[in-house]
Design a protein around this motif. Structure first.
Motif, short mmCIF file in Angstrom:
data_model
loop_
_atom_site.label_atom_id
_atom_site.label_comp_id
_atom_site.label_asym_id
_atom_site.label_seq_id
_atom_site.Cartn_x
_atom_site.Cartn_y
_atom_site.Cartn_z
N GLY A 120 4.44 -0.13 -7.23
CA GLY A 120 5.47 -1.17 -7.34
C GLY A 120 4.93 -2.56 -7.09
N LYS A 121 3.71 -2.62 -6.46
CA LYS A 121 3.16 -3.96 -6.19
C LYS A 121 1.64 -3.88 -6.12
N VAL A 122 0.98 -4.82 -6.76
CA VAL A 122 -0.49 -4.93 -6.68
C VAL A 122 -0.84 -6.38 -6.37
N THR A 123 -1.73 -6.56 -5.40
CA THR A 123 -2.30 -7.90 -5.21
C THR A 123 -3.81 -7.75 -5.30
N PHE A 124 -4.47 -8.76 -5.89
CA PHE A 124 -5.93 -8.75 -5.85
C PHE A 124 -6.45 -10.18 -5.72
N THR A 125 -7.64 -10.27 -5.10
CA THR A 125 -8.26 -11.59 -4.85
C THR A 125 -9.22 -11.93 -5.99
N ILE A 126 -9.37 -13.21 -6.22
CA ILE A 126 -10.39 -13.72 -7.16
C ILE A 126 -11.23 -14.75 -6.44
N ASP A 127 -12.55 -14.61 -6.56
CA ASP A 127 -13.49 -15.61 -6.03
C ASP A 127 -14.27 -16.11 -7.25
N MET A 128 -14.15 -17.39 -7.57
CA MET A 128 -14.79 -17.92 -8.78
C MET A 128 -15.62 -19.15 -8.42
N ARG A 155 -11.05 -7.66 -3.52
CA ARG A 155 -10.10 -6.85 -2.75
C ARG A 155 -8.87 -6.59 -3.61
N VAL A 156 -8.47 -5.30 -3.72
CA VAL A 156 -7.28 -4.91 -4.49
C VAL A 156 -6.39 -4.08 -3.57
N GLU A 157 -5.09 -4.41 -3.56
CA GLU A 157 -4.17 -3.63 -2.74
C GLU A 157 -3.09 -3.08 -3.65
N VAL A 158 -2.93 -1.75 -3.64
CA VAL A 158 -1.95 -1.09 -4.51
C VAL A 158 -0.87 -0.48 -3.62
N LEU A 159 0.38 -0.85 -3.79
CA LEU A 159 1.46 -0.34 -2.94
C LEU A 159 2.48 0.43 -3.78
N PRO A 160 3.05 1.50 -3.23
CA PRO A 160 2.91 1.95 -1.84
C PRO A 160 1.63 2.76 -1.58
N GLY A 161 0.82 2.96 -2.61
CA GLY A 161 -0.45 3.63 -2.34
C GLY A 161 -0.30 5.14 -2.21
N SER A 162 0.75 5.66 -2.92
CA SER A 162 0.95 7.11 -2.88
C SER A 162 0.56 7.71 -4.24
N PRO A 163 -0.11 8.85 -4.24
CA PRO A 163 -0.57 9.41 -5.53
C PRO A 163 0.56 9.71 -6.50
N ASN A 164 1.77 9.98 -6.00
CA ASN A 164 2.82 10.37 -6.95
C ASN A 164 3.99 9.40 -6.99
N THR A 165 3.67 8.12 -6.72
CA THR A 165 4.67 7.05 -6.94
C THR A 165 4.04 5.97 -7.80
#
Ligand code: HGY
Ligand code: MN
Ligand code: MN
Length: 413
Positions: free
Chosen positions: A284-292, A271-281
């Protein structure tokens, strides 16, 4: 009549069909997120079947749902069997649900065969095994086994910010059951979980029953990268703090660092979350999960240090951190339960093989409480966490026959 002879393939299969309607997807799979309306509906359906058989039901403070068939010694620690009813977002209709329905079928078969047991026998549906909505997964069984604190879990939030405590209250309101007082957990004589293999080995080796010897270790992390939102058209590259550019450097290095020669290490960014998630900004913040995951804890420990080093080296100019969310050590199941599963499969004339589990299960936590084991049945091409997940009525019933024989033996010890 023996419990195994009283197992009914048609009844067990129909219960899967009935449950698969709850959260059913067009592709034939299910989306039954933990503590959702669909989860509540599956709890109500199981409770209605239990009531029709005169079995007692109860729940606990984390929402685990128990179906109890009485024993001649009601005070004796029960023998338990079960799994989970929550699913992945594009899940299959057997992952978890098979273990709950096989356990319920075992109770019905004992009842139909008039088999008396000294210990009570309980079928259980653990809360939030998948951990796809609320983290960590295998939550209900972990709280029950004292591995996670109830208070901490109640404060967990899903990806939309919903607090688990509120979702749990809504679920127990929609699917009411008598609440067992006090903190979750009680003495258990033994626990055996039936599950589809979620891998191709049984099918490839033409075996019907997997005698599960243990579960590999698993760790989950969340990586958070903080950049600076900026205009996509006016901001020069040299002036950017692009959180997604940092995330891709970090992820690429992690995939390279976890590419082991023997292909035993399992590394997943799901799961990857990219904020603010606008094509032309600029992000400013990304979170992603790791399962190992890996069978050896030392390998996981070594790779955990590598992941942290990669984040530290490649995040600049964006501050970044990696937080470990779960750390479940490899599980070795109790010899007496593993041997009993193998003996009962053989006595029923079913082909079988010893094997470890690559997937995580509630049994990895319950194993801290009591002698624990698992029974696998094949699933088509080993596919799971996918709507195409499939199994046959005959294999599901074969696993339930082994299960009821194992439970009867354990309940009379
Ligand atoms: O992730 C697992 O191993 C399990 O299927 N939830
Ligand atoms: Mn499962
Ligand atoms: Mn699963």
């Amino acid at each position: 009549m023996s419990g195994a002879k009283a197992v009914r393939e048609d009844r067990l299969w129909q219960r899967h069909v009935d449950m698969a309607r709850l959260g059913g997807l067009p592709g034939g799979g299910v989306n039954r997120q933990a503590l959702s309306a669909e989860d509540a509906a599956s709890r109500n359906l199981l409770a209605s079947w239990a009531a029709a058989r005169g079995f007692a039901i109860f729940t606990d403070a984390i929402g685990n749902l128990f179906v109890r068939r009485e024993g001649s010694d009601p005070a004796a620690p029960p023998v338990m069997s079960g799994s989970h009813m929550d699913s992945q977002p594009t899940g299959g209709r057997y992952d978890g649900m098979y273990g709950v329905l096989a356990a319920f079928e075992a109770l019905e078969a004992l009842e139909d065969a008039g088999v008396a047991t000294r210990r009570p026998v309980i079928a259980v549906a653990w809360t939030n095994e998948e951990g796809s909505r609320f983290q960590p997964g295998a939550m209900g069984s972990a709280v029950f086994a004292g591995q996670y604190r109830l208070e901490d879990m109640l404060q967990q939030r899903d990806w939309e910010g919903v607090v688990l405590k509120d979702a749990l209250a809504a679920t127990l309101k929609a699917a009411p059951a008598p609440l067992r007082d006090g903190p979750p957990g009680f003495p258990v004589g033994a626990y055996v979980e039936a599950h589809i293999e979620q891998g191709p080995r049984l099918e490839n080796e033409a075996r019907t029953i997997g005698v599960v010897t243990g579960i590999q270790g698993s760790r989950r992390y969340i990586v958070t990268i903080t950049g600076e939102e900026a205009h996509a058209g006016t901001t020069p590259r040299a002036a950017r703090k692009d959180a997604y550019a940092a995330a891709t450097r970090i992820a690429a290095a992690m995939y390279a660092a976890t590419t082991d020669a023997d292909d035993m290490l399992r590394f997943t960014i799901g799961r990857v979350e990219v904020l603010p998630g606008s094509p032309n900004t600029v992000p400013g913040k990304v979170t992603f999960t790791i399962d190992m995951r890996h069978p050896e804890d030392a390998v996981l420990e070594a790779h955990e240090g590598q992941l942290a080093g990669i984040v530290g080296r490649l995040a600049a100019p964006c501050p970044a951190g990696i937080e470990r969310v779960t750390n479940v050590a490899p599980t070795v199941f109790a010899r007496e339960v593993v041997d009993l599963v193998r003996a009962k499969a053989a006595a029923l004339g079913l082909s079988h093989m010893d094997m470890p589990s690559g997937a995580g299960h509630d049994a990895m936590h319950v194993a801290h409480l009591c002698p624990t084991g698992m029974i696998f049945v094949p699933c088509e091409r080993g596919i799971s966490h996918n709507e195409a997940e499939n199994a046959t009525p005959a294999d599901l019933a074969a696993g339930a026959r082994v299960l009821v024989e194992v439970l009867e033996d354990l309940a009379n010890r």
